[in-house]
Motif scaffolding. Structure first.
Motif, mmCIF file in Angstrom:
data_model
loop_
_atom_site.group_PDB
_atom_site.id
_atom_site.type_symbol
_atom_site.label_atom_id
_atom_site.label_comp_id
_atom_site.label_asym_id
_atom_site.label_seq_id
_atom_site.Cartn_x
_atom_site.Cartn_y
_atom_site.Cartn_z
ATOM 1 N N SER A 42 0.736 -0.925 -0.132
ATOM 2 C CA SER A 42 0.009 0.221 0.064
ATOM 3 C C SER A 42 0.885 1.167 0.078
ATOM 4 C CB SER A 42 -0.875 0.062 1.212
ATOM 5 O OG SER A 42 -1.700 1.065 1.305
ATOM 6 N N ARG A 43 1.662 1.446 1.050
ATOM 7 C CA ARG A 43 2.801 2.478 0.974
ATOM 8 C C ARG A 43 3.544 2.765 -0.464
ATOM 9 N NH1 ARG A 43 5.601 0.904 5.737
ATOM 10 N NH2 ARG A 43 4.005 0.404 6.986
ATOM 11 N N SER A 44 4.058 1.599 -0.930
ATOM 12 C CA SER A 44 4.558 1.436 -2.309
ATOM 13 C C SER A 44 3.663 2.018 -3.506
ATOM 14 C CB SER A 44 5.121 0.062 -2.657
ATOM 15 O OG SER A 44 5.657 0.194 -3.902
ATOM 16 N N THR A 45 2.392 1.788 -3.485
ATOM 17 C CA THR A 45 1.478 2.132 -4.315
ATOM 18 C C THR A 45 1.251 3.718 -4.294
ATOM 19 O OG1 THR A 45 0.598 -0.118 -4.410
ATOM 20 C CG2 THR A 45 -0.770 1.664 -5.272
ATOM 21 N N GLU A 46 1.033 3.865 -2.923
ATOM 22 C CA GLU A 46 0.905 5.693 -2.713
ATOM 23 C C GLU A 46 1.922 6.353 -3.181
ATOM 24 O OE1 GLU A 46 -0.957 6.638 0.845
ATOM 25 O OE2 GLU A 46 -2.143 4.984 1.087
ATOM 26 N N ARG A 47 3.219 5.897 -3.062
ATOM 27 C CA ARG A 47 4.309 6.710 -3.283
ATOM 28 C C ARG A 47 4.290 6.908 -5.032
ATOM 29 N NH1 ARG A 47 7.052 4.269 0.997
ATOM 30 N NH2 ARG A 47 7.898 2.537 -0.461
ATOM 31 N N ARG A 48 3.714 5.638 -5.674
ATOM 32 C CA ARG A 48 3.978 5.523 -7.070
ATOM 33 C C ARG A 48 3.104 6.534 -7.585
ATOM 34 N NH1 ARG A 48 3.771 0.356 -7.727
ATOM 35 N NH2 ARG A 48 1.576 0.245 -8.183
ATOM 36 N N THR A 53 -2.358 11.837 -7.291
ATOM 37 C CA THR A 53 -3.089 11.921 -5.927
ATOM 38 C C THR A 53 -2.861 13.672 -5.677
ATOM 39 O OG1 THR A 53 -2.588 9.990 -4.907
ATOM 40 C CG2 THR A 53 -3.209 11.738 -3.529
ATOM 41 N N ARG A 54 -1.761 14.142 -5.818
ATOM 42 C CA ARG A 54 -1.439 15.530 -5.697
ATOM 43 C C ARG A 54 -2.198 16.330 -6.884
ATOM 44 N NH1 ARG A 54 3.653 14.275 -4.615
ATOM 45 N NH2 ARG A 54 4.383 14.562 -6.844
ATOM 46 N N LEU A 55 -2.296 15.893 -8.023
ATOM 47 C CA LEU A 55 -3.223 16.443 -9.076
ATOM 48 C C LEU A 55 -4.845 16.375 -8.700
ATOM 49 C CD1 LEU A 55 -3.487 17.673 -11.933
ATOM 50 C CD2 LEU A 55 -3.823 15.360 -12.827
ATOM 51 N N ALA A 56 -5.054 15.420 -8.147
ATOM 52 C CA ALA A 56 -6.691 15.373 -7.826
ATOM 53 C C ALA A 56 -6.919 16.137 -6.754
ATOM 54 C CB ALA A 56 -6.926 13.948 -7.583
ATOM 55 N N THR A 113 -16.201 17.322 -10.059
ATOM 56 C CA THR A 113 -14.828 17.057 -9.910
ATOM 57 C C THR A 113 -14.640 15.497 -9.005
ATOM 58 O OG1 THR A 113 -14.274 19.346 -9.494
ATOM 59 C CG2 THR A 113 -12.578 17.604 -8.563
ATOM 60 N N LEU A 114 -15.589 15.250 -8.312
ATOM 61 C CA LEU A 114 -15.735 14.060 -7.485
ATOM 62 C C LEU A 114 -15.830 12.960 -8.710
ATOM 63 C CD1 LEU A 114 -15.813 12.421 -5.105
ATOM 64 C CD2 LEU A 114 -18.514 12.743 -4.889
ATOM 65 N N SER A 115 -16.474 13.071 -9.661
ATOM 66 C CA SER A 115 -16.961 12.068 -10.666
ATOM 67 C C SER A 115 -15.600 11.745 -11.391
ATOM 68 C CB SER A 115 -17.896 12.462 -11.718
ATOM 69 O OG SER A 115 -17.538 13.671 -12.470
ATOM 70 N N ARG A 116 -14.912 12.641 -11.603
ATOM 71 C CA ARG A 116 -13.656 12.465 -12.392
ATOM 72 C C ARG A 116 -12.483 11.541 -11.475
ATOM 73 N NH1 ARG A 116 -14.049 18.018 -14.822
ATOM 74 N NH2 ARG A 116 -13.096 18.645 -12.600
ATOM 75 N N TRP A 117 -12.419 11.944 -10.191
ATOM 76 C CA TRP A 117 -11.476 11.507 -9.250
ATOM 77 C C TRP A 117 -11.929 10.529 -8.247
ATOM 78 C CZ3 TRP A 117 -6.881 11.980 -11.036
ATOM 79 C CH2 TRP A 117 -6.543 13.291 -11.804
ATOM 80 N N SER A 118 -13.060 10.272 -8.185
ATOM 81 C CA SER A 118 -13.582 9.256 -7.093
ATOM 82 C C SER A 118 -12.963 7.805 -6.947
ATOM 83 C CB SER A 118 -15.136 9.184 -6.883
ATOM 84 O OG SER A 118 -15.808 8.700 -8.172
ATOM 85 N N SER A 119 -13.158 7.154 -8.134
ATOM 86 C CA SER A 119 -12.436 5.943 -8.295
ATOM 87 C C SER A 119 -11.150 5.788 -7.877
ATOM 88 C CB SER A 119 -12.689 5.440 -9.862
ATOM 89 O OG SER A 119 -12.063 5.827 -10.542
ATOM 90 N N PHE A 120 -10.208 6.834 -8.224
ATOM 91 C CA PHE A 120 -8.929 6.956 -8.131
ATOM 92 C C PHE A 120 -8.511 7.156 -6.526
ATOM 93 C CE2 PHE A 120 -4.958 9.336 -7.175
ATOM 94 C CZ PHE A 120 -3.840 8.424 -7.340
ATOM 95 N N SER A 125 -7.054 4.264 1.041
ATOM 96 C CA SER A 125 -7.569 4.428 2.170
ATOM 97 C C SER A 125 -7.296 5.838 2.877
ATOM 98 C CB SER A 125 -7.454 3.253 3.189
ATOM 99 O OG SER A 125 -6.071 3.203 3.831
ATOM 100 N N SER A 126 -6.093 6.218 2.445
ATOM 101 C CA SER A 126 -5.663 7.351 2.990
ATOM 102 C C SER A 126 -6.592 8.687 2.375
ATOM 103 C CB SER A 126 -4.136 7.780 2.944
ATOM 104 O OG SER A 126 -3.981 7.883 1.508
ATOM 105 N N ASN A 127 -7.280 8.643 1.563
ATOM 106 C CA ASN A 127 -7.865 9.701 0.916
ATOM 107 C C ASN A 127 -9.595 9.526 1.342
ATOM 108 O OD1 ASN A 127 -5.819 10.910 -0.546
ATOM 109 N ND2 ASN A 127 -6.036 9.030 -1.850
#
Length: 189
Positions: A42-48, A53-56, A113-120, A125-127
């Motif tokens: 999970s941490r590795s995926t979040e870093r990648r 995430t910053r964009l969203a 905005t939510l419709s574009r980014w909700s699935s990502f 879980s941190s979001n």
């Protein structure tokens, strides 16, 4: 694991009770997977995915920002708020109607905005706090819209007080979302 190793060294339980040894091995594997491997992945995926995430999160901040009061390029963001109408403003020609239009616009901005980014964002879980804030705001905006409609049909002070209470709740939630987005952006940076 210590109990299992101790039992293996001091007795030969595992060789006599094969089913129990298989269950113990499965339990240890499950615990290691949940407590260690899952968190590492999970941490590795979040870093990648941190740039996305910053964009969203930045896009949500832009959707919240009051264009006149904010200086987004300098990191100064003031969320748009709904006006708390006085009795005179509510009674004025179209005051409540303008409020309802603003509520519809605010809700459309957030849900777009939510419709574009909700699935990502939901994939991490941190979001989830950000997503819950947005859902609360959308629900609160619906409450304001409904209270404004009721106040339009019955402009009593009691109805206007209910409307003001809902507006205050939306404004507080917008400020909380802005603070949460800043916190999440600082954590992702």
């Amino acid at each position: 694991m210590l109990v299992i190793v101790w039992l293996d060294i001091s007795t030969n339980v595992w060789s006599e009770v094969v089913i129990l040894s298989g269950l113990a091995a499965g339990l240890v594997t499950f615990i290691l997977t949940v407590m260690v491997l899952d968190k590492v992945v999970s941490r590795s995926t979040e870093r990648r995915w941190a740039p996305v995430t910053r964009l969203a999160l930045s896009e949500f901040l832009h959707a919240l920002a009051d264009d006149e009061l904010s200086e987004i390029s300098r990191g100064h963001i003031v969320p748009r708020t709904l006006p708390v109408l006085s009795a005179q403003e509510a009674a004025a020609d179209g005051g409540l109607h303008r409020l309802r239009l603003q509520v519809v616009d605010e809700r459309a901005r957030l849900t777009d905005t939510l419709s574009r980014w909700s699935s990502f964002l939901a994939s991490s879980s941190s979001n989830e706090t950000v997503l819950f804030h947005i859902a609360d705001i959308a629900s609160s905006l619906d409450d304001v819209r409904d209270a404004a409609l009721e106040a339009e049909h019955d402009p009593s002070e009691a109805r206007l007080t209910v409307l003001r209470t809902h507006i205050d709740a939306v404004n507080a939630r917008l400020a909380a979302l802005e603070a949460e987005l800043r916190t999440r952006l600082a954590a992702v940076a």
